[in-house]
Design an enzyme around this catalytic site. Sequence first.
Site, mmCIF file in Angstrom:
data_model
loop_
_atom_site.group_PDB
_atom_site.id
_atom_site.type_symbol
_atom_site.label_atom_id
_atom_site.label_comp_id
_atom_site.label_asym_id
_atom_site.label_seq_id
_atom_site.Cartn_x
_atom_site.Cartn_y
_atom_site.Cartn_z
ATOM 1 N N ASP A 1 14.809 10.260 -1.718
ATOM 2 C CA ASP A 1 14.169 9.044 -2.188
ATOM 3 C C ASP A 1 13.725 8.238 -0.963
ATOM 4 O O ASP A 1 14.147 8.513 0.159
ATOM 5 C CB ASP A 1 15.165 8.258 -3.041
ATOM 6 C CG ASP A 1 14.601 6.956 -3.562
ATOM 7 O OD1 ASP A 1 13.427 6.945 -3.966
ATOM 8 O OD2 ASP A 1 15.324 5.954 -3.540
ATOM 9 N N LYS A 2 12.861 7.249 -1.171
ATOM 10 C CA LYS A 2 12.417 6.415 -0.048
ATOM 11 C C LYS A 2 13.134 5.067 -0.011
ATOM 12 O O LYS A 2 13.905 4.786 0.898
ATOM 13 C CB LYS A 2 10.899 6.178 -0.122
ATOM 14 C CG LYS A 2 10.359 5.328 1.035
ATOM 15 C CD LYS A 2 8.898 4.957 0.827
ATOM 16 C CE LYS A 2 8.727 3.858 -0.185
ATOM 17 N NZ LYS A 2 9.212 2.531 0.286
ATOM 18 N N PHE B 1 -5.635 -9.005 -6.029
ATOM 19 C CA PHE B 1 -5.467 -7.673 -5.449
ATOM 20 C C PHE B 1 -5.444 -6.624 -6.555
ATOM 21 O O PHE B 1 -4.928 -6.853 -7.637
ATOM 22 C CB PHE B 1 -4.148 -7.647 -4.672
ATOM 23 C CG PHE B 1 -3.728 -6.276 -4.218
ATOM 24 C CD1 PHE B 1 -4.134 -5.802 -2.984
ATOM 25 C CD2 PHE B 1 -2.934 -5.476 -5.019
ATOM 26 C CE1 PHE B 1 -3.740 -4.547 -2.558
ATOM 27 C CE2 PHE B 1 -2.548 -4.216 -4.604
ATOM 28 C CZ PHE B 1 -2.955 -3.756 -3.369
#
Length: 1126
Positions: free
Chosen positions: A356-357, A493
């Site tokens: 996982d990050k 955004f």
Amino acid sequence: LDVKTSKYNALNFLPMNLFEQFQRLANAYFLFLLFLQLIPQISSLAWYTTVVPLMVVLSITAVKDAIDDMVKCWHSGIQGSLSCRIVTEKWMNVQVGDIIKLENNQIVTADILLLSSSEPYSLTYIETAELDGETNLKVKQAISVTSEMEDNLKLLSAFDGEVRCESPNNKLDKFTGILMYKGKNYLLNHDRLILRGCVIRNTDWCYGLVIFTGPDTKVMQNSGKSTFKRTHIDHLMNVLVLWIFLFLGSMCFLLAVGHYIWENNKGYYFQDYLPWEDYVTSSVFSATLIFWSYFIILNTMVPISLYVSVEIIRLGNSFYINWDQKMFYEPKNTPAQARTTTLNEELGQVKYVFSDKTGTLTQNIMIFNKCSINGMVYGMHVFLFSLKKVDFSYNKLADPKFSFYDKTLVEAVKKGNHWVHLFFLSLSLCHTVISEEKVEGELVYQAQSPDEGALVTAARNFGFVFRSRTSETIMVVEMGKMRIYQLLAILDFNNVRKRMSVIVRTPENRILLFCKGADTILCKLLHPSCGSLKDITMDHLDDFASDGLRTLMVAYRELDSAFFQDWSKKHSEACLSLENRENKISIVYEEIERDLMLLGATAIEDKLQDGVPETILTLNKAKIKIWVLTGDKQETAVNIAYACNIFEDEMDEIFIVEGNNDETVGGELRSAREKMKPDSLLESDPVNSYLATKPQPPFKIPEEVPNGSYGLIINGYSLAHALEGNLELELLRTACMCKGVICCRMTPLQKAQVVELVKKYKKAVTLAIGDGANDVSMIKVAHIGVGISGQEGMQAMLNSDYAFSQFRYLQRLLLVHGRWSYNRMCKFLSYFFYKNFAFTLVHVWYAFYSGFSAQTVYDTWFITFYNLVYTSLPVLGLSLFDQDVNETWSLRFPELYEPGQHNLYFNKKEFVKCLLHGIYSSFVLFFIPMGTVYNSVRKDGKEISDYQSFSLIVQTSLLCVVTMQVLSGREEGKEGGKIALETTYWTMISHVFTWGSLGFYFCILFFLYSDGLCLFFPDTFQFLGVARNTLNLPQMWLSVVLSMILCMLPVVGYQFLKPLFWPIIDRIHHCMRHPLPYPIRTKLKHTASRRSAYAFSHKQGFGALITSGKTMKAKLPKKNSFPYKR
């Protein structure tokens, strides 16, 4: 939900555990053998030779299983009792239909329908890092009919709405249902639902109706099923035990045939001296009985103590992990945990790591690290590390936690540098942050994304303090002076625009547009006059990217009032349009976001956990491939991949798969594979030829070697197509040729599917590591699951096989503990099978001299104690304490890990070697004593070639051979003896176990052969006086010495030739004596091509939310509220 994780209770433990143990082939075999020994016609051994070892094995295994189950029950009890800070109800007691109250920073316990909250319009801010790895805030909103209840307990208690919704499923981003309340129906969607595992942020309180609990929650639907994990060596041992059974059966058959021939040729005519038993009617019947008699005698060829010895070794190596102080994380007082004792040697064979990050590689902390303003770089340079932090005491509103080391930027701000001031003004205005000031002068920023919070905090510390906002104004304290800007528009955004802008009117009545976004986008929007500044800034961005920093470009534009008024009308029309609204708004945005003047760029560090880049570099040297599986955005995932050495600027190419249908995804994968290995698309390619034969699953795809260094990036949408049956092999072949793989925007289930894909088609050991509930599924599916006890709760840790607090500990777990465990287990198995073959096959040679009568060579008590006592401690000493190289050199030379990945140290070939070596040793151990005592006499002229003396000589020679053969020195890495030859790391315990067991044998020998025992129990102890009469014979010691020398020759010859063919160990020992300095990594700068380090974990929609005024709290006195059920 009360989740039961224990298997046993007081009533079912004994029957269930015995049932499980007798499912092992060896244990069932020995139970069958025990019944055979109760038949007097075929029993050639006493019953206790089987009962005693079997009872010991079953007892030790039962105790170990009971301890494991109690530990799991204890850990699950901790998780099942997790509760809110003010405890009223435990998680396990929450039921569907309950209304629960949650407060700020609390974890959501179930999937709930949001009813009301403390925020305006019943908005609730949540963080979903444990579900999808994203740290940016998301917004949920209650429907208006329930939001009116606020925190009125009378109204909440009287709530009688009925919810009809979809059945439990694993779709995290979809929910459909209907609320029937007060005679009306209200549509429910995903925006009304808060999922289990989310964390409430920036919201004082909220109330929710429980929809799903326990296994029905969406996160648990994604977690997958628990499977019983077994190592590759376990599977191999089962195969080898079957081989041994076949070998045993064939040997018994040959010996029975030999008995039949002997009875026909000699025994039949010799009945006057050796009469047949009454029940023996023919040579055939006698041979049948002899078959089963030899089946009992040769039973030690299938070692009963093998499995329990393996369990003890695994348990000991698990304790080493638990006790490793270098894997102890002092800030959290957290040691490493081996939560299973069955997978240790598998740690030495890992080929693929799936990580996982968020929270695993990173700390979820964003730091304003560097910036480029008008062509000047400011920030943390190498020579600045020794300097003190910048003093922001001149700014009373500065954040005391903010750190910066470049004083030149502060000096530029104090000197009134126009471009520096404009740069920080842009950062203080162009954002969607909400400010709270509960105490005068103490600002708390509620940022929708952590990197946006870092930018606004940086501007705050350098004198441009965002103080507060309304839907129409922004209040900024600029260098101590309060200024109010009129907010005219927020150009929000999104992932296509990759930028956001604000349009404000200054107190001087100027209209300014400030924009920040990806350099690849903003470069196209700059005014032509910014050409030279753009080139300089792009060079700075390249430097930031090479440092692994997340970058944004900052620009502005001054607008003419008439132009803005005209644009504002177009903007209003586009917002009110009923058709193609999004496209029309995007076109209007592009009209005003052009001819921008470049201000500079920001560089934010997504702070990695300590030692992550070094750990991944080391694992790469060990030929371990790292795949990052994350739910986060592609830009942030790729940025982290470069920062922690999964991707490198020196790579030949990074392939991006982003197709939206099967055909596009398949074409992108094939194109990538063609570049990496052109021949792989040809029919003549070995893998294609193999697949063309349509092998029956499960089949394994061999490794393919690319022509360079490549990386692969694929998102969850494309992955959904690639995991289809006709493309999964294409995905696997392409990904496995890449040095690093990044899979982003993944669901928890997709993580498990990717791991399962590699497990299914690759002959490799997989390891999954993560820290959140979204990682549980892949942790369960992988051969080995590792949980990081980090910031995202305990779900990953509680479902893992191993747990620790920092990713960097993975290299010690694999390269030190894993490699040692694998080496020790391989040495143990080689030695264990060898000593049992050498011990058992002596009976075969003896059969030729005993008329194949199933008579044993050894004393019955020696057979009973051989595996249980005499040879157990030396092999355990070898298996628990041996080290070929110490931990420092294991980490210094990661290449040593590679043999384990290919299972070179114990496999079917090595087993055959053990068998041949055992056959040779048994031949020596029988015929050397036979030749030594044949026709020999004592000094007094009496013969010594009696059965009991011969038996003692053979068993003593055997024990000396398998225990030590000859003791060679350990100097300079030399090895000696069978145990000594296998042992490369001697400790005091090793010496005590090895030589103590040999001494213990002689002590037991004199005790069992003593006059007292033999006189009191003559039927059980029959070797009266044999020990004292035989041990003083020179023939015996000649036999022992000759046997050791002859049995030692093959081993010593192998150890002598080994360095000539496999010189790596000698090279390591040479380096240990003459250590080289650690290599210094130098950063290479590539100017031929550049990559964008843009990453911004932001979500569309917050701009409209702010301008609508829904985020602004009304200045009304708070109603009294008190704890409800939570």
